[in-house]
Every structure is written in structure tokens, then in C-alpha cells.
Design a protein around this motif. Structure first.
Motif, PDB file in Angstrom:
ATOM      1  N   VAL A   1       0.876  -1.171   0.000  1.00 41.10           N
ATOM      2  CA  VAL A   1       0.000   0.000   0.000  1.00 41.10           C
ATOM      3  C   VAL A   1       0.914   1.221   0.000  1.00 41.10           C
ATOM      4  CG1 VAL A   1      -1.798   1.263   1.235  1.00 41.10           C
ATOM      5  CG2 VAL A   1      -1.768  -1.244   1.296  1.00 41.10           C
ATOM      6  N   THR A   2       0.883   2.007  -1.079  1.00 43.64           N
ATOM      7  CA  THR A   2       1.813   3.138  -1.183  1.00 43.64           C
ATOM      8  C   THR A   2       1.183   4.469  -0.815  1.00 43.64           C
ATOM      9  OG1 THR A   2       1.353   3.449  -3.543  1.00 43.64           O
ATOM     10  CG2 THR A   2       3.162   1.958  -2.949  1.00 43.64           C
ATOM     11  N   ASP A   3      -0.135   4.546  -0.782  1.00 42.55           N
ATOM     12  CA  ASP A   3      -0.796   5.713  -0.207  1.00 42.55           C
ATOM     13  C   ASP A   3      -2.186   5.305   0.261  1.00 42.55           C
ATOM     14  OD1 ASP A   3      -2.492   5.693  -2.412  1.00 42.55           O
ATOM     15  OD2 ASP A   3      -1.700   7.520  -3.297  1.00 42.55           O
ATOM     16  N   PHE A   4      -2.771   6.119   1.133  1.00 44.04           N
ATOM     17  CA  PHE A   4      -4.066   5.797   1.739  1.00 44.04           C
ATOM     18  C   PHE A   4      -4.737   7.120   2.076  1.00 44.04           C
ATOM     19  CE2 PHE A   4      -6.850   4.577   5.298  1.00 44.04           C
ATOM     20  CZ  PHE A   4      -7.407   3.393   4.836  1.00 44.04           C
ATOM     21  N   TRP A   5      -5.725   7.501   1.251  1.00 42.70           N
ATOM     22  CA  TRP A   5      -6.384   8.800   1.402  1.00 42.70           C
ATOM     23  C   TRP A   5      -7.736   8.632   2.085  1.00 42.70           C
ATOM     24  CZ3 TRP A   5      -4.031  13.319  -0.237  1.00 42.70           C
ATOM     25  CH2 TRP A   5      -2.912  13.176  -1.056  1.00 42.70           C
ATOM     26  N   THR A   6      -7.975   9.422   3.125  1.00 39.50           N
ATOM     27  CA  THR A   6      -9.265   9.455   3.788  1.00 39.50           C
ATOM     28  C   THR A   6      -9.430  10.829   4.413  1.00 39.50           C
ATOM     29  OG1 THR A   6     -10.674   8.440   5.477  1.00 39.50           O
ATOM     30  CG2 THR A   6      -8.320   8.469   5.921  1.00 39.50           C
ATOM     31  N   ALA A   7     -10.639  11.324   4.454  1.00 41.43           N
ATOM     32  CA  ALA A   7     -10.910  12.665   4.990  1.00 41.43           C
ATOM     33  C   ALA A   7     -10.113  13.730   4.247  1.00 41.43           C
ATOM     34  CB  ALA A   7     -10.607  12.716   6.490  1.00 41.43           C
ATOM     35  N   GLY A   8      -9.838  13.487   2.959  1.00 43.76           N
ATOM     36  CA  GLY A   8      -9.198  14.495   2.122  1.00 43.76           C
ATOM     37  C   GLY A   8      -7.709  14.650   2.307  1.00 43.76           C
ATOM     38  N   HIS A   9      -7.050  13.663   2.915  1.00 40.80           N
ATOM     39  CA  HIS A   9      -5.609  13.776   3.127  1.00 40.80           C
ATOM     40  C   HIS A   9      -4.984  12.389   3.115  1.00 40.80           C
ATOM     41  CE1 HIS A   9      -5.589  12.004   7.175  1.00 40.80           C
ATOM     42  NE2 HIS A   9      -6.788  12.544   7.281  1.00 40.80           N
ATOM     43  N   PRO A  10      -3.671  12.310   2.848  1.00 36.55           N
ATOM     44  CA  PRO A  10      -2.995  11.014   2.952  1.00 36.55           C
ATOM     45  C   PRO A  10      -2.695  10.712   4.411  1.00 36.55           C
ATOM     46  CG  PRO A  10      -1.422  12.683   2.307  1.00 36.55           C
ATOM     47  CD  PRO A  10      -2.767  13.368   2.366  1.00 36.55           C
TER      48      PRO A  10
END
Length: 314
Positions: free
Chosen positions: A119-128
Motif C-alpha cells: 500500500v503506497t498511499d491511503f487517502w481518507t478525509a481528504g488527506h494522505p
């Protein structure tokens, strides 16, 4: 209606001659966009996925996955948002009160020849997320309408008192491949019988560019522009160093400069051949050969490729 736009970003970097490699998408809020009706939720698809917000379970109802490039995927999981059309277009209609995440998954090659999907990025609530990212699994091709089992190791995202945790397996609907754009893609098809072998994995060299002593070999598209499209492996000789990067690697690795005692690429050979021309401009035959090591990765170069000559004529 507000929408969440995942706009593609391009960076310019100077390290080891790298320039214009495509990067992960960055979310920004905008207005407009059109909603697409997603298929009815199948509760069984999310029975093994656990998502909580501040300790309270939130049932996910939809998930979609696309292939961005070979061995690289993008996935969206939510209780109210998402569709294949939105994932492919990069614009997701934002629903107030919804919970979910968008993530990039990449296969990474290890120096011993093993590999894993990270997993190279994980965006939630508008941010990584600033949390430590782990591994994932993607079971099968992500063709349009395919049912694809995806597993992610536990991720904990903390943001201003809101703690979202996600872990487990879910079934995503395949959205096919991300349509390619023209940035960095040659106009011609250039003949290649060259290969790069990295840690025992052999790949064809699809394109190459040359400018003076600088040479770039790519297993994907590459023209003379600063943009380098997604490629599993890119090897570049620049300013006396050989560098290795691509989606298969966490970080870029570079060799020592020539004539240094620790030079591990002294056996790499580049021989220039016949000149020609085409829609991309002048070309020149390049023969590559030799075995060495860039960083921790053993490398073998072999064969001949028609490279685009990017050196500006005086």
C-alpha cells in the motif's frame, strides 16, 4: 454537489537525472461532476473487511479497482461513494457523512527476486494518512466487471480526534485499465530486441532515449519530453552514474561514479549503431550488454533497441 477530484500530478526531480516521473494522484475538492449509479451492494463482499471510526464499525457497501499500469492499481472503498466511472475519470462525488478510503497498491520487487504488493498511499478525509502503510494482495485481473478479492493489512488513520481503522479482505468490482494519455508517449513504435533483467526478472525494453552520453531505458513508453509514464523498470545513465527506478521499487537507487573503487557497473557496455529518423525525430541503434549491480539489485543488460536521439542539434 461537491465532488472529490483525484487530479494527476507530475513532479520534476533532479536526483540521478530523474525528471517528470508520474506520481500518485492528489485529492482536491471541487464542484461539478456527474454521479454514476453503482451496482447494488453485496454484503458478502465485505464480510471479511473491518472498518471502524473511533471504534464503531462502519459497513462498507461498494468497492472498485482499476489498473493504473502493470503491477499498479487504484482502489476506492466506501459506504456511500464511488463507481467505475468516477474511479476512471478521477472525480468522485462526495456524499456528506460518508466513510471510505482511496488507495494505491504497487508490486515491489526485492533484491533477492521475491516480491510483494504494498500500500503506497491511503487517502481518507481528504488527506494522505501519516500511519505506517503495510502490504496488500490483489487476486486476479481487474478487467471490467470482474470480481476481484483485495486484502489490506491493518491501517490506522488518525486525524483531529477521528481514528479510522481498516483491515481485511473485500471484493471489488473491476473497472479495467486506466486510459493512457499522450504525455511522454512516442509517436512511433521503435524496434527493440533489448531486455533488462533485475533480480532474475527479465523484462523487454520498450523504449529508449539518448542525449550525448545520457541514456534512458524503459520497460514502458518514453519520449524526449520531461514526462516519464508509469513503467515497472527505468534505468538511466546520467552524469557518470547508472540509476534504477520504476513502480517495482520503493526508492531510486544509483551506482557510484565511474572509476570509483566501489563501481559495480563497470561491465555495462553501450554501443551506438545505425542512425535513422521517424515521427519522434532522429533515432540511433543502441546495443546494451553487461552484468552489474545498482544499489542492492543485480542487473543484466542485453540486446539492441532503436533509441530516440534527443540531443538538440547546434
Amino acid at each position: 454537489m461537491k465532488t472529490l477530484a483525484w487530479t494527476a500530478a507530475v513532479i520534476l526531480a533532479a536526483a540521478c537525472g530523474k525528471s517528470g516521473d508520474k506520481t500518485e494522484s492528489k485529492p482536491t475538492e471541487t464542484t461539478g461532476g456527474s454521479a454514476e449509479t453503482a451496482p447494488a451492494a453485496n454484503p458478502a463482499a465485505f464480510q471479511k473487511l473491518k472498518v471502524t471510526v473511533n471504534g464503531k464499525p462502519v459497513a462498507m457497501t461498494r468497492a472498485f479497482i482499476k489498473r493504473v499500469s502493470p503491477d499498479q492499481w487504484r482502489v476506492i472503498v466506501s459506504d456511500q461513494e464511488g463507481s467505475c466511472g468516477e474511479l476512471i475519470s478521477g472525480v468522485t462525488n462526495s456524499v456528506k457523512g460518508s466513510t471510505g478510503f482511496v488507495s494505491t497498491l504497487r508490486r515491489h520487487l526485492k533484491p533477492d527476486g521475491g516480491d510483494e504488493i504494498a500500500v503506497t498511499d491511503f487517502w481518507t478525509a481528504g488527506h494522505p494518512t501519516s500511519a505506517k502503510l503495510g502490504t496488500a494482495m490483489v487476486a486476479g485481473p481487474t478487467d471490467k466487471d470482474a470480481k476481484v478479492d483485495v486484502t489490506i493489512a491493518k491501517i490506522v488513520d488518525e486525524d483531529n480526534g477521528r481514528i479510522l481503522e481498516a483491515e481485511g479482505t473485500f471484493t471489488a468490482i473491476g473497472c479495467g485499465d486506466q486510459p493512457a494519455d499522450d504525455a511522454g508517449v512516442p509517436k512511433d513504435q521503435h524496434v527493440s530486441a533489448a531486455t533488462i533483467t533485475v533480480a532474475g526478472k527479465k523484462l523487454d525494453v520498450k523504449n529508449a532515449i539518448i542525449s550525448g552520453d545520457d541514456l534512458t531505458l524503459s520497460t514502458g513508453p518514453k519520449d524526449c519530453s520531461p514526462t516519464t509514464p508509469w513503467s515497472q523498470v527505468v534505468i538511466q545513465r546520467s552524469a557518470g552514474k547508472w540509476c534504477l527506478r520504476g513502480t517495482w521499487f520503493v526508492d531510486e537507487s544509483c551506482s557510484a561514479e565511474r572509476a570509483m573503487p566501489e563501481d559495480t557497473v563497470k561491465d555495462f557496455k553501450v554501443t551506438l549503431g545505425a542512425q535513422g529518423s521517424g515521427k519522434d525525430g532522429p533515432t540511433i541503434g543502441v546495443t546494451i550488454a553487461g552484468t552489474g549491480k545498482i544499489g542492492a539489485y543485480p542487473i543484466t543488460l542485453d540486446g539492441t533497441v532503436e533509441a530516440i536521439d534527443c540531443q538538440k542539434k547546434k
